[in-house]
Scaffold this active site. Structure first.
Site, PDB file in Angstrom:
ATOM      1  N   GLY A  48      54.229 102.204 106.557  1.00  0.00           N
ATOM      2  CA  GLY A  48      55.135 101.676 105.537  1.00  0.00           C
ATOM      3  C   GLY A  48      56.424 102.463 105.558  1.00  0.00           C
ATOM      4  N   GLN A  53      63.834 106.049 101.925  1.00  0.00           N
ATOM      5  CA  GLN A  53      63.592 106.854 103.125  1.00  0.00           C
ATOM      6  C   GLN A  53      64.626 106.597 104.210  1.00  0.00           C
ATOM      7  OE1 GLN A  53      59.189 105.663 103.324  1.00  0.00           O
ATOM      8  NE2 GLN A  53      59.237 107.744 104.123  1.00  0.00           N
ATOM      9  N   CYS A 101      53.568 111.261 105.299  1.00  0.00           N
ATOM     10  CA  CYS A 101      54.784 110.542 104.950  1.00  0.00           C
ATOM     11  C   CYS A 101      55.853 110.872 105.984  1.00  0.00           C
ATOM     12  CB  CYS A 101      55.245 110.970 103.552  1.00  0.00           C
ATOM     13  SG  CYS A 101      56.759 110.160 103.016  1.00  0.00           S
ATOM     14  N   LEU A 102      56.571 109.849 106.458  1.00  0.00           N
ATOM     15  CA  LEU A 102      57.612 110.081 107.466  1.00  0.00           C
ATOM     16  C   LEU A 102      58.721 110.991 106.933  1.00  0.00           C
ATOM     17  CD1 LEU A 102      58.001 106.513 109.051  1.00  0.00           C
ATOM     18  CD2 LEU A 102      56.744 108.468 109.967  1.00  0.00           C
ATOM     19  N   HIS A 143      51.644 104.242  97.765  1.00  0.00           N
ATOM     20  CA  HIS A 143      52.510 105.229  98.429  1.00  0.00           C
ATOM     21  C   HIS A 143      53.955 104.718  98.499  1.00  0.00           C
ATOM     22  CE1 HIS A 143      53.177 108.454 101.591  1.00  0.00           C
ATOM     23  NE2 HIS A 143      54.258 107.712 101.691  1.00  0.00           N
ATOM     24  N   GLU A 144      54.115 103.448  98.920  1.00  0.00           N
ATOM     25  CA  GLU A 144      55.475 102.908  99.108  1.00  0.00           C
ATOM     26  C   GLU A 144      56.165 102.643  97.772  1.00  0.00           C
ATOM     27  OE1 GLU A 144      56.743 103.275 101.923  1.00  0.00           O
ATOM     28  OE2 GLU A 144      54.815 103.695 102.876  1.00  0.00           O
ATOM     29  N   HIS A 147      57.647 105.711  96.278  1.00  0.00           N
ATOM     30  CA  HIS A 147      58.963 106.060  96.842  1.00  0.00           C
ATOM     31  C   HIS A 147      60.097 105.404  96.045  1.00  0.00           C
ATOM     32  CE1 HIS A 147      58.290 108.493 100.363  1.00  0.00           C
ATOM     33  NE2 HIS A 147      57.448 107.644 100.914  1.00  0.00           N
TER      34      HIS A 147
HETATM   35 NI    NI Z   1      56.173 108.029 102.522  1.00  0.00          NI
END
Ligand code: NI
Length: 180
Positions: A48, A53, A101-102, A143-144, A147
């Site tokens: 995701g 991000q 997480c990226l 999670h998304e 953000h």
């Molecule tokens: Ni993330």
């Protein structure tokens, strides 16, 4: 086009994202942004990616799990574009699993997430979406959408002692499926 991914510390990661204006959705620039976010998610093998991000504090996220190269055992999640999503908890039973997480590269930690949710949002052409997800799929959505509220998985961890660098976990513990 592959976009640069913001890391923890960049302001958009900690901001409450603004709703997307409906009349923006069908513009060329917005559609291109969605395509670029999907391409960026694929490039970095994320499951995701949320707009904060990629340095944009707006309520847009993409997610997909299909034959994930690093985690082939992960359940698949269809490619989904979420605009202005609203999540309602249907089953608050906590489910514990490793996450990454990226925007927080290389780390993984154990995060409790709610078991089942209802999601309402707009899709990539502004169409209304309304669906129920559970378990791993519900984890990715939580999670998304976190953000979009300026929150990251570290904020949800109950015990930071389960935080570690992925290569060390793989050597010593082998988490079953750490999503990005
Ligand atoms: Ni993330």
């Amino acid at each position: 086009m592959i976009l640069k991914v913001a890391r923890l510390g960049y302001p958009s990661i900690r901001m409450i994202a603004a709703p997307v204006a409906i009349d923006q959705i069908k513009t060329h620039d917005f559609q291109k942004l969605i395509d670029d976010m999907v391409e960026t998610m694929h490039e970095y093998s994320g499951v995701g990616l949320a707009a904060p991000q990629v340095h944009l504090s707006i309520q847009l996220a993409v997610l997909e799990v299909e034959n994930h190269p690093r985690y082939p055992e992960m359940p698949s999640v269809p490619l989904t574009v979420l605009i202005n999503p609203v999540v309602t908890i249907l089953d608050s039973t906590p489910v514990d699993e490793f996450e990454g997480c990226l925007s927080i590269p290389d780390l993984r930690g154990r995060v409790p997430r709610f078991k089942q949710l209802r999601v309402t949002a707009l899709g990539r052409n502004g169409e209304p979406l309304d669906f129920v997800v559970s378990d791993f799929h519900a984890r990715v959505i939580q999670h998304e959408t976190d953000h979009l509220k300026g929150e990251v998985y570290l904020d949800r961890m109950l015990d930071l002692r389960s935080l570690g660098f992925l290569p060390e976990w793989q050597r010593f513990i082998l988490p079953s499926r750490p999503p990005e």
